[in-house]
Scaffold this motif. Structure first.
Motif, PDB file in Angstrom:
ATOM      1  N   ARG A 186       0.835  -1.204   0.000  1.00 43.43           N
ATOM      2  CA  ARG A 186       0.000   0.000   0.000  1.00 43.43           C
ATOM      3  C   ARG A 186       0.869   1.254   0.000  1.00 43.43           C
ATOM      4  O   ARG A 186       0.634   2.191  -0.767  1.00 43.43           O
ATOM      5  CB  ARG A 186      -0.928   0.008   1.211  1.00 43.43           C
ATOM      6  CG  ARG A 186      -1.849   1.228   1.272  1.00 43.43           C
ATOM      7  CD  ARG A 186      -2.753   1.185   2.479  1.00 43.43           C
ATOM      8  NE  ARG A 186      -1.988   1.239   3.729  1.00 43.43           N
ATOM      9  CZ  ARG A 186      -2.550   1.267   4.935  1.00 43.43           C
ATOM     10  NH1 ARG A 186      -3.869   1.224   5.062  1.00 43.43           N
ATOM     11  NH2 ARG A 186      -1.802   1.328   6.019  1.00 43.43           N
ATOM     12  N   LEU A 187       1.880   1.276   0.862  1.00 38.52           N
ATOM     13  CA  LEU A 187       2.798   2.414   0.940  1.00 38.52           C
ATOM     14  C   LEU A 187       3.428   2.685  -0.420  1.00 38.52           C
ATOM     15  O   LEU A 187       3.460   3.834  -0.891  1.00 38.52           O
ATOM     16  CB  LEU A 187       3.870   2.098   1.985  1.00 38.52           C
ATOM     17  CG  LEU A 187       4.958   3.117   2.347  1.00 38.52           C
ATOM     18  CD1 LEU A 187       5.625   2.682   3.652  1.00 38.52           C
ATOM     19  CD2 LEU A 187       6.034   3.262   1.275  1.00 38.52           C
ATOM     20  N   GLN A 188       3.928   1.642  -1.063  1.00 33.19           N
ATOM     21  CA  GLN A 188       4.632   1.827  -2.324  1.00 33.19           C
ATOM     22  C   GLN A 188       3.689   2.204  -3.465  1.00 33.19           C
ATOM     23  O   GLN A 188       4.064   2.971  -4.361  1.00 33.19           O
ATOM     24  CB  GLN A 188       5.433   0.571  -2.654  1.00 33.19           C
ATOM     25  CG  GLN A 188       6.552   0.330  -1.635  1.00 33.19           C
ATOM     26  CD  GLN A 188       7.399  -0.877  -1.932  1.00 33.19           C
ATOM     27  OE1 GLN A 188       7.024  -1.736  -2.732  1.00 33.19           O
ATOM     28  NE2 GLN A 188       8.542  -0.977  -1.278  1.00 33.19           N
ATOM     29  N   ALA A 189       2.457   1.679  -3.435  1.00 34.24           N
ATOM     30  CA  ALA A 189       1.470   2.072  -4.446  1.00 34.24           C
ATOM     31  C   ALA A 189       1.140   3.550  -4.334  1.00 34.24           C
ATOM     32  O   ALA A 189       0.824   4.204  -5.339  1.00 34.24           O
ATOM     33  CB  ALA A 189       0.203   1.239  -4.286  1.00 34.24           C
ATOM     34  N   MET A 190       1.232   4.084  -3.122  1.00 37.35           N
ATOM     35  CA  MET A 190       0.957   5.503  -2.903  1.00 37.35           C
ATOM     36  C   MET A 190       2.181   6.356  -3.224  1.00 37.35           C
ATOM     37  O   MET A 190       2.125   7.265  -4.051  1.00 37.35           O
ATOM     38  CB  MET A 190       0.518   5.731  -1.455  1.00 37.35           C
ATOM     39  CG  MET A 190      -0.819   5.093  -1.113  1.00 37.35           C
ATOM     40  SD  MET A 190      -1.163   5.032   0.674  1.00 37.35           S
ATOM     41  CE  MET A 190      -1.368   6.777   1.042  1.00 37.35           C
ATOM     42  N   LYS A 191       3.292   6.062  -2.587  1.00 39.16           N
ATOM     43  CA  LYS A 191       4.473   6.928  -2.677  1.00 39.16           C
ATOM     44  C   LYS A 191       5.068   6.957  -4.084  1.00 39.16           C
ATOM     45  O   LYS A 191       5.419   8.027  -4.594  1.00 39.16           O
ATOM     46  CB  LYS A 191       5.537   6.470  -1.682  1.00 39.16           C
ATOM     47  CG  LYS A 191       6.782   7.355  -1.690  1.00 39.16           C
ATOM     48  CD  LYS A 191       7.848   6.834  -0.757  1.00 39.16           C
ATOM     49  CE  LYS A 191       9.104   7.700  -0.864  1.00 39.16           C
ATOM     50  NZ  LYS A 191      10.210   7.194  -0.039  1.00 39.16           N
TER      51      LYS A 191
END
Length: 305
Positions: A186-191
């Motif tokens: 989730r973090l990487q999909a956002m950042k």
């Protein structure tokens, strides 16, 4: 990706980057626009330092190649690509600040806060973010007003609290409390992934393509966005600073949770192959017109810097 394929793709990247660089130089010169009062030279110099310092220009390339699927890769696509690059470069300027990742090098050159100072770097990032929406909303981006508004909204959603900026917040929190695998994804999909997803979707938006094509390209962007971050984390572990043009090994030193740290390099390489296959399958309906976008997926997974 063979050496010949890589060289051919890098030539295509450069061909798209040349007019983009020329446009960015015009957008970042000292001339005021209607409604502006003055453009302080130190601020403009810092903005130029943060934008006109090399880089692959991958996100603009994805905008223009996605638009090319619908024969829409003209001046409007170039301006949308420039707007996205302004957002990307603003994020790098702020990401490098001492309060964030505290980096001294970016693309082999001093980061903006090192070349100037922290306050100027913050303002340069602020100005680039604002400029991006100026570019999209301007009538010079010769698209129907409804499409320009759709692009403004889509980029705002990709760059804001629910995507890129929110992902940066989660990344900072991850230094203290390690997320699980779902949290890392989730973090990487956002950042990282959100701007790459926008880059691919933007071509369909500006072309006025059917909603099904827009969603297919967005999914393609999500796949290569995850691949980009996975490759980046792998390089942070295995490459040196000279090769990358920035410090490496910092994620491990900071105890940041990444999929590579969780599962190991061999697992990551296998995942990259799977993501490339997924990306290629999404582009099948576009046939040979999508050949360069397919190469982009391979390039993202196999890059060495």
């Amino acid at each position: 990706m063979t050496k010949d394929d890589q060289m051919a793709f890098e030539a295509a990247l450069i061909a798209r980057a040349v007019p983009l660089e020329a446009l960015l130089r015009r957008l970042l010169d000292g001339r005021t626009l209607s409604g502006e009062v003055a453009r302080p030279e130190r601020l403009m110099a810092a903005m130029r330092h943060g934008v006109l310092n090399g880089g692959k220009r991958l996100r603009p390339f994805l905008v223009m190649e996605s638009a090319a699927l619908f024969s829409a890769d003209g001046e409007a696509a170039l301006r949308v690509a420039a707007a996205l690059e302004c957002v990307h470069c603003y994020s790098l300027i702020h990401d490098d600040l001492p309060a964030m990742d505290d980096d001294d090098l970016r693309r082999g050159q001093p980061t903006v806060h090192r070349a100037f100072d922290e306050a100027t770097a913050i303002l340069a990032g602020d100005a680039l973010l604002t400029l991006a929406f100026d570019i999209l909303a301007d009538e010079a981006t010769m698209l129907p007003a409804e499409r320009r508004a759709t692009l403004v909204l889509a980029l705002a959603r990709a760059a804001g609290a629910g995507s890129m900026v929110g992902g940066q917040m989660l990344d900072l929190e991850a230094e203290q409390s390690r997320p699980d695998e779902a949290g890392i994804i989730r973090l990487q999909a956002m950042k990282t992934g959100a701007l790459i997803r926008f880059a691919c979707e933007a071509g369909a938006i500006l072309a006025g393509a059917p909603s099904g094509d827009r969603e297919r390209l967005a999914e393609f962007g999500s796949a290569i966005g995850l691949a980009f971050q996975l490759a980046d984390d792998l390089l942070d572990l295995t490459a040196d600073a000279h090769q990358m043009g920035k410090a490496t090994g910092k994620d491990a030193a900071a105890g940041k949770a990444t999929l590579v740290a969780l599962h190991g390099p061999d697992w990551a390489r296998g995942q990259l192959h799977g993501l490339v296959d997924q990306a290629h399958a999404l582009l099948e309906p576009f046939g040979e017109q999508a050949a360069l976008l397919k190469q982009a997926a391979r390039f993202v997974a196999a890059r060495n810097n």
